[in-house]
Design an enzyme around this catalytic site. Structure first.
Site, PDB file in Angstrom:
ATOM      1  N   ASP A  13       0.825  -1.220   0.000  1.00 11.12           N
ATOM      2  CA  ASP A  13       0.000   0.000   0.000  1.00 11.12           C
ATOM      3  C   ASP A  13       0.855   1.265   0.000  1.00 11.12           C
ATOM      4  OD1 ASP A  13      -2.319  -1.689   0.340  1.00 11.12           O
ATOM      5  OD2 ASP A  13      -1.808  -1.792   2.468  1.00 11.12           O
ATOM      6  N   GLU A  14       2.084   1.188  -0.519  1.00  9.25           N
ATOM      7  CA  GLU A  14       2.962   2.357  -0.513  1.00  9.25           C
ATOM      8  C   GLU A  14       2.700   3.309  -1.676  1.00  9.25           C
ATOM      9  OE1 GLU A  14       5.376  -1.200   1.030  1.00  9.25           O
ATOM     10  OE2 GLU A  14       4.192  -0.759  -0.750  1.00  9.25           O
ATOM     11  N   LYS A  16       2.823   1.955  -5.103  1.00  9.09           N
ATOM     12  CA  LYS A  16       3.600   1.427  -6.224  1.00  9.09           C
ATOM     13  C   LYS A  16       2.892   1.634  -7.549  1.00  9.09           C
ATOM     14  CE  LYS A  16       3.775  -2.707  -4.397  1.00  9.09           C
ATOM     15  NZ  LYS A  16       3.158  -2.392  -3.088  1.00  9.09           N
ATOM     16  N   GLY A  40      -3.762  -4.630  -4.255  1.00  8.73           N
ATOM     17  CA  GLY A  40      -4.657  -3.584  -4.745  1.00  8.73           C
ATOM     18  C   GLY A  40      -3.868  -2.349  -5.099  1.00  8.73           C
ATOM     19  N   HIS A  41      -3.939  -1.917  -6.370  1.00  9.65           N
ATOM     20  CA  HIS A  41      -3.248  -0.719  -6.814  1.00  9.65           C
ATOM     21  C   HIS A  41      -4.294   0.306  -7.241  1.00  9.65           C
ATOM     22  CE1 HIS A  41       0.391  -3.064  -6.759  1.00  9.65           C
ATOM     23  NE2 HIS A  41      -0.053  -3.874  -7.691  1.00  9.65           N
ATOM     24  N   THR A 133      -6.351 -12.274   2.846  1.00 13.09           N
ATOM     25  CA  THR A 133      -7.466 -11.627   2.144  1.00 13.09           C
ATOM     26  C   THR A 133      -8.533 -12.630   1.723  1.00 13.09           C
ATOM     27  OG1 THR A 133      -6.258 -11.821   0.063  1.00 13.09           O
ATOM     28  CG2 THR A 133      -6.031  -9.749   1.279  1.00 13.09           C
ATOM     29  N   GLN A 228       2.424  -6.395  -2.873  1.00 12.67           N
ATOM     30  CA  GLN A 228       2.810  -6.423  -1.457  1.00 12.67           C
ATOM     31  C   GLN A 228       4.164  -5.717  -1.255  1.00 12.67           C
ATOM     32  OE1 GLN A 228       1.920  -9.884  -2.695  1.00 12.67           O
ATOM     33  NE2 GLN A 228      -0.169  -9.299  -2.358  1.00 12.67           N
ATOM     34  N   ARG A 307     -10.499  -2.964   4.117  1.00 14.43           N
ATOM     35  CA  ARG A 307     -10.182  -2.993   5.539  1.00 14.43           C
ATOM     36  C   ARG A 307      -9.430  -1.731   5.959  1.00 14.43           C
ATOM     37  NH1 ARG A 307      -7.138  -8.670   6.484  1.00 14.43           N
ATOM     38  NH2 ARG A 307      -6.100  -8.002   4.567  1.00 14.43           N
ATOM     39  N   PRO A 308      -9.752  -1.166   7.125  1.00 15.02           N
ATOM     40  CA  PRO A 308      -8.973  -0.020   7.619  1.00 15.02           C
ATOM     41  C   PRO A 308      -7.544  -0.455   7.917  1.00 15.02           C
ATOM     42  CG  PRO A 308     -10.478  -0.811   9.316  1.00 15.02           C
ATOM     43  CD  PRO A 308     -10.832  -1.532   8.063  1.00 15.02           C
ATOM     44  N   SER A 417       6.097  11.928  -4.045  1.00 11.98           N
ATOM     45  CA  SER A 417       4.696  12.122  -4.419  1.00 11.98           C
ATOM     46  C   SER A 417       4.041  13.025  -3.379  1.00 11.98           C
ATOM     47  CB  SER A 417       3.966  10.778  -4.483  1.00 11.98           C
ATOM     48  OG  SER A 417       2.583  10.973  -4.685  1.00 11.98           O
TER      49      SER A 417
END
Length: 433
Positions: A13-14, A16, A40-41, A133, A228, A307-308, A417
């Site tokens: 979740d960085e 990418k 997830g992107h 997941t 990931q 999900r949070p 960014s």
């Protein structure tokens, strides 16, 4: 031309996808080398029909699908063909072309029984759950390594595929019925499902390792995209709270079939703070209002699961670990704008475990769970940096924070960014050769 690699340096979740989307515009091919649709992107693009910005969330397809480069799902990826075709259809409905999306014949198929088995295993673990997941990733990789899996290439000879499927279903149903008291799966229904989607998949199936190496040997630009991140690596992450593959630069060699000699630029992506989804240790996690603030300001909810995310200050031990394991040549810092407005910003620079300072991540889960963060504190900045285009424009306190990251990780920051849009980037060094 060199081979480029983009990897996550934290727990995923960085951001990418944004970096791959940017680099993909200058690539001849973008290759996904591991993982599945548990990733997830999120990429912000301009709608071709309305001209308005829109979010495109990709789970299995490479982020480079929004560019003209060939998009290859490599041998190391596990593929849910139903999810694959659903994403293809969604993109085409939004005006995007997908003719350039190709599937490795060596990619393993996530079967419907893998998905159900994933959920049953996770539920049976109760308080010791991993936090998967439930997309069937682990069970599919388990079948791959026990030599019981079905591959995308098997669909090319459907009669042979059916024989392999029959054996697999018979074996899996024993587990479902005897262990989980679950009725299992109908072989005939699965055959019918795959017969229906097979024709849509066949034109996209290739020998990926040949195509990828031919492109590199022809001096074409090839970008390898991981899902990931380093701390979820099956070997070097927070085991057992990890994924089922190697999302590091070394994973490219086995997941795409290329020599390490062909990988020249390795770009690590790090969020300006830390987040994690699922179970496992998180030394710099914040359980107070600051953690909630980061979650809300950063919109930290999973692109795949919703999900949070757990939030905390930047953990340099984690990023430094990723820089070492991956051999990073460049670092990209994302979501720096989220920290704007804070009076004080903290950075975890080491761990205290039973009174001993650790400047690295111990392999022992028991030790890591006792770790306490050692922080350095920085003065924040109040300026809105989301419209800034150059490093010189950034507030001095922001530059101090960035320079400290470079110093501790011994890796240059080449891109920052400062917003979710495609053009909200500041470039410090050219990453392309």
């Amino acid at each position: 031309m060199p081979g480029y690699v983009v990897v996550g340096t934290q727990w995923g979740d960085e951001g990418k996808g944004k970096v791959v989307d940017y680099l993909g515009s200058r690539m001849d091919a973008v290759v996904r080398f591991q993982g599945g649709n548990n990733a997830g992107h999120t990429v912000v693009v301009q709608d071709k029909h309305t001209g308005q910005n829109q979010q495109v969330v990709l789970h299995l397809l490479p982020s480079g699908v929004l560019q003209k480069a060939s998009c290859i799902i490599g041998p190391g990826v596990v593929v849910d063909p139903f999810v694959f075709l659903e994403e293809i259809n969604q993109l085409e409905e939004r005006g995007f072309n997908t003719d350039h999306v190709l599937l490795s014949d060596c990619s393993h198929i996530i079967m419907p029984y893998h998905v159900r088995l994933d959920a049953l295993i996770e539920a049976s673990l109760k308080d010791h759950k991993i936090g998967t997941t439930k997309r069937g990733i682990g069970p599919c990789y388990a079948d791959k390594y026990s030599r019981q899996g079905l591959r995308i290439g098997d669909l090319q000879d459907f009669e042979s595929f059916k024989k392999k499927l029959k054996l697999a279903v018979d074996m899996k149903n024993i587990t479902f019925q005897k262990v989980y008291e679950d009725p299992g799966f109908s072989y005939e229904e699965l055959v019918a499902q795959f017969a229906q989607i097979r024709k849509a998949l066949l034109p996209r199936i290739i020998n990926a390792q040949i195509v990828i190496n031919q492109a590199l040997d022809a001096q074409k630009q090839v970008l390898f995209e991981g899902a990931q991140a380093a701390m979820l690596d099956i070997n070097y992450g927070n085991y057992p709270y990890v994924t089922s593959s190697s999302p590091t630069s070394a994973g490219v060699c086995t997941g795409a079939g290329v020599s390490p000699k062909k990988l020249d630029v390795i770009i690590g992506i790090a969020k300006a703070y830390s987040t994690r989804v699922g179970e496992g240790p998180f030394v710099s996690e914040l359980f107070d209002d600051m953690g909630a603030w980061l979650r809300e300001q950063g919109h930290e909810f999973g692109a795949t699961t919703g999900r949070p995310r757990r939030c905390g200050w930047l953990d340099v031990n984690v990023v430094r670990h990723a820089a070492m394991i991956n051999g990073l040549s460049d670092l990209v810092i994302t979501k720096l704008d989220i920290l704007s407005g804070l009076k004080k910003i903290r950075m975890c620079v080491a761990y205290d475990i039973d009174g001993v300072r650790y400047d690295y991540i111990p392999s022992s889960m028991e030790e890591l769970q006792r770790a306490k963060p050692i922080y350095e504190e920085f003065d924040g900045w109040q300026e809105d940096i989301s419209t800034m285009k150059t490093y010189e424009e950034l507030p001095e306190n922001c530059k101090i924070y960035l320079r400290r990251i470079e110093e501790l990780c011994n890796t240059r920051i080449s891109m920052i960014s400062v917003g979710p849009e495609r053009n909200c980037n500041i470039y410090l060094h050219e990453m392309l050769k």
